[in-house]
Scaffold this motif. Structure first.
Motif, PDB file in Angstrom:
ATOM      1  N   THR A  64     -63.451  70.659  70.727  1.00 27.71           N
ATOM      2  CA  THR A  64     -63.846  71.136  72.045  1.00 27.71           C
ATOM      3  C   THR A  64     -62.662  71.894  72.635  1.00 27.71           C
ATOM      4  OG1 THR A  64     -63.037  69.220  73.249  1.00 27.71           O
ATOM      5  CG2 THR A  64     -65.270  69.075  72.366  1.00 27.71           C
ATOM      6  N   ASP A  67     -59.645  69.750  73.261  1.00 27.35           N
ATOM      7  CA  ASP A  67     -58.841  69.360  72.101  1.00 27.35           C
ATOM      8  C   ASP A  67     -57.713  70.356  71.833  1.00 27.35           C
ATOM      9  OD1 ASP A  67     -60.558  67.207  71.651  1.00 27.35           O
ATOM     10  OD2 ASP A  67     -61.841  68.397  70.307  1.00 27.35           O
ATOM     11  N   THR A  92     -72.589  75.369  67.550  1.00 22.34           N
ATOM     12  CA  THR A  92     -72.181  74.999  68.907  1.00 22.34           C
ATOM     13  C   THR A  92     -73.176  73.984  69.446  1.00 22.34           C
ATOM     14  OG1 THR A  92     -71.356  77.234  69.299  1.00 22.34           O
ATOM     15  CG2 THR A  92     -71.710  75.852  71.235  1.00 22.34           C
ATOM     16  N   GLU A  95     -72.330  69.376  75.130  1.00 20.57           N
ATOM     17  CA  GLU A  95     -72.224  67.951  75.433  1.00 20.57           C
ATOM     18  C   GLU A  95     -72.061  67.759  76.933  1.00 20.57           C
ATOM     19  OE1 GLU A  95     -68.901  66.503  73.203  1.00 20.57           O
ATOM     20  OE2 GLU A  95     -70.031  66.494  71.330  1.00 20.57           O
ATOM     21  N   ARG A 104     -68.994  71.820  71.810  1.00 20.03           N
ATOM     22  CA  ARG A 104     -68.318  71.249  70.647  1.00 20.03           C
ATOM     23  C   ARG A 104     -68.648  72.167  69.471  1.00 20.03           C
ATOM     24  NH1 ARG A 104     -65.734  66.863  69.187  1.00 20.03           N
ATOM     25  NH2 ARG A 104     -66.237  65.822  71.144  1.00 20.03           N
ATOM     26  N   ARG A 106     -68.446  73.150  65.439  1.00 19.31           N
ATOM     27  CA  ARG A 106     -68.303  72.579  64.100  1.00 19.31           C
ATOM     28  C   ARG A 106     -68.403  73.700  63.072  1.00 19.31           C
ATOM     29  NH1 ARG A 106     -71.219  68.208  66.432  1.00 19.31           N
ATOM     30  NH2 ARG A 106     -70.037  66.279  66.219  1.00 19.31           N
TER      31      ARG A 106
END
Length: 116
Positions: A64, A67, A92, A95, A104, A106
């Motif tokens: 995110t 982070d 994407t 959240e 978030r 990935r």
């Protein structure tokens, strides 16, 4: 003689960027990665893009924007570059949290990374 450092307000801090001089006045080397995707041509990225790509590759739970603070401030922009300029598949998910929501990211693409 003028002071070379910028004036900062209360609570402000200087964060070293990829090309900022260190305490001795020398420039720090940029992070550099070569990515070898399974279904595309290899490419090399450096600096904040390389750091974001390494974070994406090493965190299976995704990353995110929180982070990445303070080294990568505009993660969405870097994700856009990795998708559109370099052709990586990145998912994407939004959240919710008490103040709103955040993304978030990935990594979906399969590839091999090589430090350079």
């Amino acid at each position: 003689m003028e002071n070379a450092l910028p004036r900062l307000g209360k609570g402000a801090a200087i964060v070293e960027s990829d090309s900022a001089p260190n305490a001795t006045g020398n420039r720090r080397a940029k992070a550099r990665l070569t990515c070898h995707p399974v279904d595309a041509a290899p490419f090399t990225v450096s600096g904040k893009t390389a750091r974001a790509l390494r974070l994406l590759a090493t965190n299976s739970d995704g990353i995110t924007p929180l982070d990445c603070i303070p080294t990568i401030m505009r993660l969405g922009s870097i994700i856009w570059q990795l998708r559109h300029r370099y052709g990586l598949a990145i998912s994407t998910e939004m959240e919710p949290h008490e103040d709103g929501r955040h993304a978030r990211y990935r990594l979906v693409s399969r590839f091999r990374l090589e430090s350079g």
